[in-house]
Structures are given as structure tokens and as C-alpha cells.
Design an enzyme around this catalytic site. Structure first.
Site, mmCIF file in Angstrom:
data_model
loop_
_atom_site.group_PDB
_atom_site.id
_atom_site.type_symbol
_atom_site.label_atom_id
_atom_site.label_comp_id
_atom_site.label_asym_id
_atom_site.label_seq_id
_atom_site.Cartn_x
_atom_site.Cartn_y
_atom_site.Cartn_z
ATOM 1 N N ASP A 185 0.802 -1.229 0.000
ATOM 2 C CA ASP A 185 0.000 0.000 0.000
ATOM 3 C C ASP A 185 0.833 1.278 0.000
ATOM 4 O OD1 ASP A 185 0.747 -0.952 2.564
ATOM 5 O OD2 ASP A 185 -0.733 0.332 3.547
ATOM 6 N N GLU A 216 -0.682 -2.285 4.943
ATOM 7 C CA GLU A 216 0.223 -2.270 6.113
ATOM 8 C C GLU A 216 0.010 -1.016 6.940
ATOM 9 O OE1 GLU A 216 3.080 -1.537 8.879
ATOM 10 O OE2 GLU A 216 3.043 -0.274 7.114
HETATM 11 ZN ZN ZN Z 1 4.773 3.835 6.630
HETATM 12 ZN ZN ZN Z 2 6.138 1.150 5.673
#
Ligand code: ZN
Ligand code: ZN
Length: 436
Positions: A109, A167
Site C-alpha cells: 500500500d 500495512e
Molecule cells: Zn509507513
Molecule cells: Zn512502511
């Protein structure tokens, strides 16, 4: 006599092969072939990084990213699963049969940041940027898949390449990231014995920064509300001033860090938001403090919220007010499994040389790689990406963050060797799983 000589000969031979005594480095031919394949695929992986960088997608929305990755992995002949934890992609590379399975994870991401690098390959997706280097992580792990898919007759066991969404956190109201990947059995079928991961790091490009034990912190969230009683601003004795309660709370909370916990086990308590009051001449009846607590140990993680609540209780009751307190344990710490670290660190040092592998203090930022490390032994390192010749380097999450791409082939080399050596380590350990 003949038997004895034979015995001595085979014993010496077994010593030469004994992996625990002589390290696990791959044989010379394989090492040369790895280098040749990095030379072959390195530029393509830098190209992949730029393509990903130009087309960043936010957490749980990594649709084109997943398509690009899965088509590349399929073309390598890997067994590819898509739609894992939303947009995640998991690819299995099978080596020779009857060996362990180990995994490597990259996050997919980007962040809601408007890029300001001015690079020719800067983001074409307005307001979204790979400012945390996840584009580099994907290229490194994809590079390892390219290198290793051509060497699958050289190792026993399987490598699971995990590309994980979200994440940085799933959008509000959605689940996502590492915990959802685990719920969807990414560490099973076949069972993963150890997992590897990395994060780009604002320090010398190509150098590795590592520590055993916690390398990134537990990250928790809290909201404390101080409840008072309205009154005219000129008649404070008729009310309970929530602003005064909040002021005492802010300062007292810092004394938890300086006086309440073991100074050799550090922690951070930050109040990032204060909100309260109606206007200048009204005694406020409510002030909300919101913040984060970062810890390295479970002891502090349990103790700090207890101390916070007992201070809130005392401050509120001393002034005739009240309080409300919510504390949520969010991300656990990333812990480098000590036994796995001891086994794998020599691989990194022999590749780069001792002087390019640096100890690093635990960082109080967080990473959801932590969840995998709670299930199987994990090894997580930082890879430097600052151009040593550049006059200025920007930190992670900066709109000007621009990693030095020369770190990519170094990352591929490290990851490939870690995975190959890791497989042999795990095979040697046999059925025994290092205790978590
Ligand atoms: Zn980050
Ligand atoms: Zn990261």
C-alpha cells in the site's frame, strides 16, 4: 583398520558439511548464478519499482498493483493465489520435494500524500504516493522470486512470497493487513516455519540495520476525557474546570515515563490531540486527550495504562470532576526471534561485510509484520536507501521521500541468500520449531 580409516574419512567429510559449524552459505556455483540472475533482472526490478511508484494505491485498494504482481509471478511458473485478505497476492515456489516452507513478505500500500519529488516517474495518482518505500519492498521480493525461480532444482522445500495489502492500516470500518492475512491462513498450507521481511531506512544505501529482540515497538491508542462542570468564566468556584484537569493530566502522564517505569525499558507517551471548551468566558465541562503509547516490553504495555488510569482517577476526584478512559492495544512489537537472528545474521554479514551491517536501537515506529512474528519466528531488517552523495535526504512519509534505487539489487541479493540459507537452516533444525 580399513573401517576405522573409512570412519575417520566420513567423519571429516561430515564436519565439512556440518552446517552449524561452517555456516550455511550457498555453494560457489549457486552464488555465481545468483549474481548473474541479479544482473539479468535487477534493471527490470528497478523498472517495476518505477511502475509501482507511478501507480500507487491506498490500503485495501491495491487492485492494479495486485494484477501487475500476480501476472509477473504467474509468468515465473509460481502457484499464485489472489484476493487474499482483499487484494493480497501469495505465490508459492516449490523447490525439490520434502523440505520446509519459509516465507517472505512485502507490503503493497501507498499513503494519502501528494508527491513533491518532481521525479520523471513521480506518482500519477493525485494525492497518493509510495512515501514509505513499499514499492521498493515489492521490487526486492519480486526480484528474489525472479532469481529463485531459476534455481528451484538447487534447494529443497518451498518459498512463499507474500504480498500484503494495507500495512499502513485499513480504511475506517474495514479489516486488513497482516492480521487478516493470517486469519486467511497465509501461514498454512504448507505451514510456514520462518518469515523474513524488510523496510527501507533513511540511512546509507545498501547498508543493513538490525537488532535482535524488539526492533519496532508496540503501538497502542488511548482517549482520556476529563469531565468537569460548566460555569461562567468569572465564577470558577461554581464549576469544575476540565481545562485545569486536562493540564494536570498532560504533565502527570509524562511523569509516568520519567518516574513510573524502569528507565532501562524505555517507552513513549504522546498526546497528539486536545479538544475541549466552548468559548473564552465559559468554564469547560469536557476536554478530550487523544494519544499513543509506544513500548518495547509486555511489562510496560500492561503497566502504563494502569498508571494512566490511576492518575486520571486521582486528578478528577481531587477537583470534584470525573473521567472516562479508553485504551486499545493496537500493533504489537516487531520482534526479531533471537535464535533465528543468530542463525541468519552471519548470512547478511558475509554478503555485505561486517562494516556494512550495523546495530540499530529499537525504533518506536510500528509495523504490522509483528503479527507474523507472533505465529512463527521472524527476521526483519532495515535496508538503507539514502544516496550518500545527496545533500539532503527526506524521511519516510515525506512528500519528498526518494529512495536510492541502487539499494534494490542489494536487497534482492540479501533476501535471496536469506531464503536459501533459511531453508537449509530449517531443514537442519528438522521438526523442532524454535520456541517463540
Ligand atoms: Zn509507513
Ligand atoms: Zn512502511
Amino acid at each position: 583398520m580399513k573401517n576405522l580409516r573409512f570412519f575417520i574419512f566420513t567423519f571429516m567429510l561430515s564436519l565439512l558439511r556440518a552446517p552449524l559449524l561452517f555456516g550455511f552459505e550457498v555453494d560457489k556455483k549457486t552464488a555465481r548464478d545468483i549474481e548473474a540472475r541479479i544482473d539479468q533482472f535487477g534493471p527490470e526490478m528497478v523498472g517495476l519499482r518505477r511502475e509501482l511508484h507511478m501507480n500507487p494505491e491506498l490500503g485495501n485498494r491495491e487492485i492494479e498493483t495486485a494484477e501487475l504482481l500476480s501476472s509477473k509471478l504467474r509468468s515465473l511458473g509460481l502457484e499464485v493465489k489472489t484476493g487474499v485478505a482483499g487484494t493480497g497476492v501469495v505465490a508459492l515456489l516449490r523447490g525439490r520435494p520434502e523440505g520446509p516452507t519459509i516465507a517472505v513478505r512485502a507490503d503493497m500500500d501507498a499513503l494519502p500524500i501528494e508527491e513533491q519529488t518532481g521525479l520523471e516517474y513521480q506518482s500519477r495518482n493525485k494525492g497518493v504516493m509510495h512515501a514509505c518505500g513499499h514499492d521498493v519492498h515489492m521490487s526486492v521480493v519480486m526480484g528474489a522470486a525472479h532469481v529463485m525461480s531459476g534455481l528451484k532444482d538447487r534447494f529443497q522445500g518451498n518459498i512463499k512470497f507474500i504480498f500484503q495489502p494495507a500495512e499502513e492500516g485499513a480504511p475506517p470500518g474495514e479489516e486488513g493487513g497482516a492480521s487478516l492475512m493470517i486469519k486467511e491462513n497465509v501461514l498454512e498450507d504448507p505451514t510456514v516455519r520462518a518469515i523474513f521481511g524488510m523496510h527501507v531506512w533513511p540511512d546509507t544505501a545498501g547498508d543493513v540495520f538490525f537488532t535482535e529482540g524488539p526492533i519496532m515497538a508496540n503501538s497502542d491508542w488511548f482517549e482520556a476525557t476529563l469531565i468537569g462542570k460548566n460555569a461562567h468564566g468569572a465564577r470558577p468556584h461554581e464549576g469544575v474546570d476540565a481545562v485545569v484537569l486536562a493540564a494536570e493530566t498532560v504533565l502527570s502522564f509524562q511523569s509516568i515515563i520519567s518516574r513510573g517505569i524502569d528507565p532501562t525499558d524505555p517507552a513513549v507517551l504522546t498526546i497528539g490531540r486536545i479538544n475541549g471548551g466552548a468559548r473564552s468566558n465559559i468554564i469547560a465541562d469536557r476536554v478530550v486527550l487523544e494519544g499513543t503509547v509506544r513500548t518495547l516490553s509486555e511489562v510496560n504495555r500492561a503497566r502504563i495504562p494502569e498508571l494512566m488510569e490511576s492518575l486520571l482517577k486521582r486528578i478528577a476526584s481531587a477537583h470534584g470532576g470525573d473521567y472516562a478512559f479508553t485504551y486499545e492495544k493496537r500493533l504489537p512489537a516487531v520482534i526479531n526471534h533471537p535464535e533465528l537472528a543468530r542463525l541468519m545474521l552471519p548470512t547478511v554479514k558475509s554478503l555485505l561485510g561486517e562494516n556494512r551491517v550495523h546495530g540499530v536501537k529499537p525504533q518506536f515506529v510500528s509495523e504490522d509484520f509483528a503479527y507474523y512474528g507472533r505465529v512463527v519466528p521472524g527476521f526483519f531488517f532495515f535496508l538503507g536507501v539514502n544516496d550518500p552523495a545527496a545533500s539532503e535526504a527526506y524521511p519516510l512519509h515525506s512528500p519528498k521521500f526518494s529512495p536510492d534505487e541502487r539499494a534494490i539489487p542489494v536487497g534482492i541479493r540479501i533476501m535471496t541468500h536469506l531464503l536459501l540459507d533459511g531453508l537449509r537452516q530449517q531443514a537442519a533444525i528438522g521438526k523442532r520449531t524454535p520456541e517463540s
